[in-house]
Scaffold this active site. Structure first.
Site, PDB file in Angstrom:
ATOM      1  N   CYS A 113       0.804  -1.078  -0.123  1.00 57.40           N
ATOM      2  CA  CYS A 113      -0.036   0.015   0.016  1.00 57.40           C
ATOM      3  C   CYS A 113       0.719   1.161  -0.044  1.00 57.40           C
ATOM      4  O   CYS A 113       0.263   2.321  -0.415  1.00 57.40           O
ATOM      5  CB  CYS A 113      -0.938  -0.097   1.068  1.00 57.40           C
ATOM      6  SG  CYS A 113      -2.139  -1.441   0.962  1.00 57.40           S
ATOM      7  N   HIS A 253      -3.255   7.094   1.792  1.00 59.20           N
ATOM      8  CA  HIS A 253      -3.840   5.620   1.201  1.00 59.20           C
ATOM      9  C   HIS A 253      -5.004   5.357   1.904  1.00 59.20           C
ATOM     10  O   HIS A 253      -5.151   5.464   3.274  1.00 59.20           O
ATOM     11  CB  HIS A 253      -2.849   4.637   1.570  1.00 59.20           C
ATOM     12  CG  HIS A 253      -3.057   3.177   1.507  1.00 59.20           C
ATOM     13  ND1 HIS A 253      -3.608   2.833   0.330  1.00 59.20           N
ATOM     14  CD2 HIS A 253      -3.139   2.155   2.371  1.00 59.20           C
ATOM     15  CE1 HIS A 253      -3.945   1.573   0.402  1.00 59.20           C
ATOM     16  NE2 HIS A 253      -3.742   1.085   1.619  1.00 59.20           N
ATOM     17  N   ASN A 283     -10.059  -0.721  -0.816  1.00 56.88           N
ATOM     18  CA  ASN A 283      -8.535  -0.366  -0.850  1.00 56.88           C
ATOM     19  C   ASN A 283      -8.204  -0.978  -2.260  1.00 56.88           C
ATOM     20  O   ASN A 283      -8.078  -2.053  -2.190  1.00 56.88           O
ATOM     21  CB  ASN A 283      -7.892  -1.117   0.422  1.00 56.88           C
ATOM     22  CG  ASN A 283      -6.588  -0.968   0.393  1.00 56.88           C
ATOM     23  OD1 ASN A 283      -5.662  -0.468  -0.431  1.00 56.88           O
ATOM     24  ND2 ASN A 283      -6.015  -1.519   1.622  1.00 56.88           N
TER      25      ASN A 283
HETATM   26  C1  LIG Z   1      -9.923  -5.388   8.929  1.00 53.21           C
HETATM   27  C2  LIG Z   1     -10.542  -4.417  10.045  1.00 53.21           C
HETATM   28  C3  LIG Z   1     -11.354  -3.505   9.361  1.00 53.21           C
HETATM   29  C4  LIG Z   1     -11.152  -5.127  10.910  1.00 53.21           C
HETATM   30  O1  LIG Z   1     -11.842  -4.292  12.040  1.00 53.21           O
HETATM   31  P1  LIG Z   1     -11.662  -4.376  13.603  1.00 53.21           P
HETATM   32  O2  LIG Z   1     -12.468  -3.278  14.127  1.00 53.21           O
HETATM   33  O3  LIG Z   1     -10.250  -4.236  13.815  1.00 53.21           O
HETATM   34  O4  LIG Z   1     -12.244  -5.873  13.866  1.00 53.21           O
HETATM   35  P2  LIG Z   1     -11.627  -7.159  14.373  1.00 53.21           P
HETATM   36  O5  LIG Z   1     -10.860  -7.954  13.406  1.00 53.21           O
HETATM   37  O6  LIG Z   1     -11.268  -6.769  15.899  1.00 53.21           O
HETATM   38  O7  LIG Z   1     -13.138  -8.052  14.579  1.00 53.21           O
HETATM   39  C5  LIG Z   1     -14.011  -7.506  15.196  1.00 53.21           C
HETATM   40  C6  LIG Z   1     -15.317  -8.564  15.233  1.00 53.21           C
HETATM   41  O8  LIG Z   1     -15.827  -8.439  14.079  1.00 53.21           O
HETATM   42  C7  LIG Z   1     -16.039  -9.621  13.144  1.00 53.21           C
HETATM   43  N1  LIG Z   1     -15.907  -9.432  11.775  1.00 53.21           N
HETATM   44  C8  LIG Z   1     -14.688  -9.388  10.927  1.00 53.21           C
HETATM   45  N2  LIG Z   1     -14.864  -9.230   9.726  1.00 53.21           N
HETATM   46  C9  LIG Z   1     -16.139  -8.803   9.587  1.00 53.21           C
HETATM   47  C10 LIG Z   1     -17.062  -8.748   8.583  1.00 53.21           C
HETATM   48  N3  LIG Z   1     -16.678  -8.589   7.573  1.00 53.21           N
HETATM   49  N4  LIG Z   1     -18.388  -8.517   8.993  1.00 53.21           N
HETATM   50  C11 LIG Z   1     -18.852  -8.637  10.044  1.00 53.21           C
HETATM   51  N5  LIG Z   1     -17.966  -8.875  11.352  1.00 53.21           N
HETATM   52  C12 LIG Z   1     -16.670  -9.120  10.838  1.00 53.21           C
HETATM   53  C13 LIG Z   1     -14.660 -10.448  13.876  1.00 53.21           C
HETATM   54  O9  LIG Z   1     -14.893 -11.584  13.404  1.00 53.21           O
HETATM   55  C14 LIG Z   1     -14.770  -9.964  15.323  1.00 53.21           C
HETATM   56  O10 LIG Z   1     -15.790 -10.845  15.726  1.00 53.21           O
HETATM   57  P3  LIG Z   1     -15.492 -11.321  17.342  1.00 53.21           P
HETATM   58  O11 LIG Z   1     -15.499 -10.306  18.246  1.00 53.21           O
HETATM   59  O12 LIG Z   1     -16.896 -12.348  17.549  1.00 53.21           O
HETATM   60  O13 LIG Z   1     -14.544 -12.175  17.240  1.00 53.21           O
HETATM   61  C15 LIG Z   1      -9.469  -3.224  10.694  1.00 53.21           C
HETATM   62  O14 LIG Z   1      -8.675  -4.041  11.667  1.00 53.21           O
HETATM   63  C16 LIG Z   1      -8.499  -2.635   9.863  1.00 53.21           C
HETATM   64  O15 LIG Z   1      -9.158  -1.747   8.982  1.00 53.21           O
HETATM   65  N6  LIG Z   1      -7.220  -3.128   9.598  1.00 53.21           N
HETATM   66  C17 LIG Z   1      -6.210  -2.365   9.096  1.00 53.21           C
HETATM   67  C18 LIG Z   1      -6.498  -2.928   7.550  1.00 53.21           C
HETATM   68  C19 LIG Z   1      -5.487  -2.230   6.769  1.00 53.21           C
HETATM   69  O16 LIG Z   1      -5.170  -1.093   6.776  1.00 53.21           O
HETATM   70  N7  LIG Z   1      -4.996  -3.206   5.748  1.00 53.21           N
HETATM   71  C20 LIG Z   1      -4.366  -2.634   4.648  1.00 53.21           C
HETATM   72  C21 LIG Z   1      -3.009  -2.185   5.051  1.00 53.21           C
HETATM   73  S1  LIG Z   1      -2.485  -1.079   3.927  1.00 53.21           S
END
Ligand SMILES: CC(C)(COP(=O)(O)OP(=O)(O)OC[C@H]1O[C@@H](n2cnc3c(N)ncnc32)[C@H](O)[C@@H]1OP(=O)(O)O)[C@@H](O)C(=O)NCCC(=O)NCCS
Length: 328
Positions: A113, A253, A283
């Protein structure tokens, strides 16, 4: 120091749309969850017979047309991508041939990214060295090819697109102001595509274990991104004696709306200084920065003479920020 400017911008987004409602039918998720946690409504997906070089060539042609030149005038082509058409030849070679860029050399730049920001830094220095006059930086990714559409934690995040910027010399005092790029390889395990390289070449087992798809520990990446994007932007502004008020727009980004707004808040930026278009594209890895820059221009938020701050954090971990005066 000679000046270095961005003289043209072109983008290409494939037409087919994958909406949150479409994803609701594929995995256990909801439009609400995706909008609230990430800020995406829809993303574009390339047709089955379209690869990254196809997206890249479209974006490149748009940038060349805007500048009124053809490919034969290019000196170098940098393709920032994690989804090359194949391991080799590089996508830059495929693009060079199709653009008829017979005087250009080039290579693929793998920084996930942060790819486009690294590409701009590299192009700026090729120009500053006095050895190149026209360098085309292309960010292009067909993320849909490496996404596991049974994994709800990643399949909601990514889309396909390409964007290109032409970088050229100018009078001193124009364009490029400065950059900070960093790598922290200790974060490599948090976001990766494990198989398909020399560590785990393709085998029936790697396919069965779905190791040719993106694997992400979302929270680890999120925490790192929120901290580093702010710290890097602030350090870059400090280095150049600037404040957030001097910056017309932050073009960050687009990985998660919350990462961008947290960065902007910590920098003390107003809402209208921040470009967010993740809602429409998701993304798109290498392409987010040019796509968001195009939107900033079209919205009248970025004009000639304004200072723009580009910033990204990505797999690696990779981190980059660069400051430019916009020149067209
Ligand atoms: C991926 C991302 C959106 C997940 O959001 P989060 O708030 O961290 O969520 P978590 O991973 O802690 O998951 C929270 C809950 O939602 C659930 N969940 C994950 N994806 C889900 C989806 N698509 N829909 C519904 N629920 C979802 C998980 O299973 C978890 O459930 P649990 O509490 O029962 O275990 C977030 O972590 C993120 O944006 N990370 C950075 C991504 C990024 O920048 N990537 C590229 C780098 S360039």
């Amino acid at each position: 120091m000679p000046g270095v400017i961005i003289s043209a911008l072109g983008c290409y987004v494939p037409p087919a749309i994958l909406s949150n409602h479409d994803l609701e039918k594929m995995v256990e998720t909801s439009d609400d969850w995706i909008l609230q946690r990430v800020g995406i409504s829809e993303r574009h997906i390339a047709a089955a017979d379209v690869a990254t070089s196809d997206l890249a060539v479209e974006a490149a042609r748009a940038a060349l047309a805007q500048r009124g030149i053809d490919g034969s005038e290019l000196d170098a082509i940098l393709v920032c991508t994690v989804t090359p058409d194949m391991m080799f030849p590089s996508t830059a070679c495929l693009v060079q041939h199709r653009l008829g860029a017979k005087h250009a050399w080039g290579f693929d730049l793998v920084a996930a990214c942060s790819g486009f920001v690294y590409g701009l830094t590299t192009a700026a220095h090729l120009i500053r060295a006095g050895t190149h006059k026209k360098v085309l930086v292309i960010g292009a990714d067909t993320m849909s090819r490496i996404i596991d559409y049974t994994d709800r934690s990643t399949c909601i995040l990514f889309g396909d697109a390409a964007g290109a910027m032409l970088v050229e010399p100018a009078e001193p005092g124009h364009g490029f102001i400065g950059f900070i790029n960093e790598v922290d390889g200790s974060g490599g395990d948090h976001l990766k595509m494990p198989a398909g390289g020399s560590r785990l070449p393709a085998s029936a087992e790697t396919v069965e274990k779905r190791l040719h798809y993106v694997k992400q520990e979302g929270q680890q990446v999120f925490k790192f991104a929120v901290r580093k994007m702010y710290e890097t932007c602030q350090a870059l502004l400090d280095r150049h004696g600037l404040t957030a008020k001097d910056v017309k727009v932050l073009v960050a980004h687009q990985a998660n709306r919350r990462i961008i707004t947290a960065t902007a808040e910590r920098l003390g930026m107003a809402e209208d200084q921040v470009i967010i278009n993740i809602g429409r594209f998701g993304n798109t890895t290498g392409a987010t920065i040019p796509l968001a820059t195009r939107d900033a221009i079209e919205a009248g938020k970025l004009k000639k003479g304004d200072i723009v701050l580009f910033a990204a954090v990505g797999a690696g971990f990779t981190v980059g920020a660069s400051l430019w005066r916009w020149e067209y």
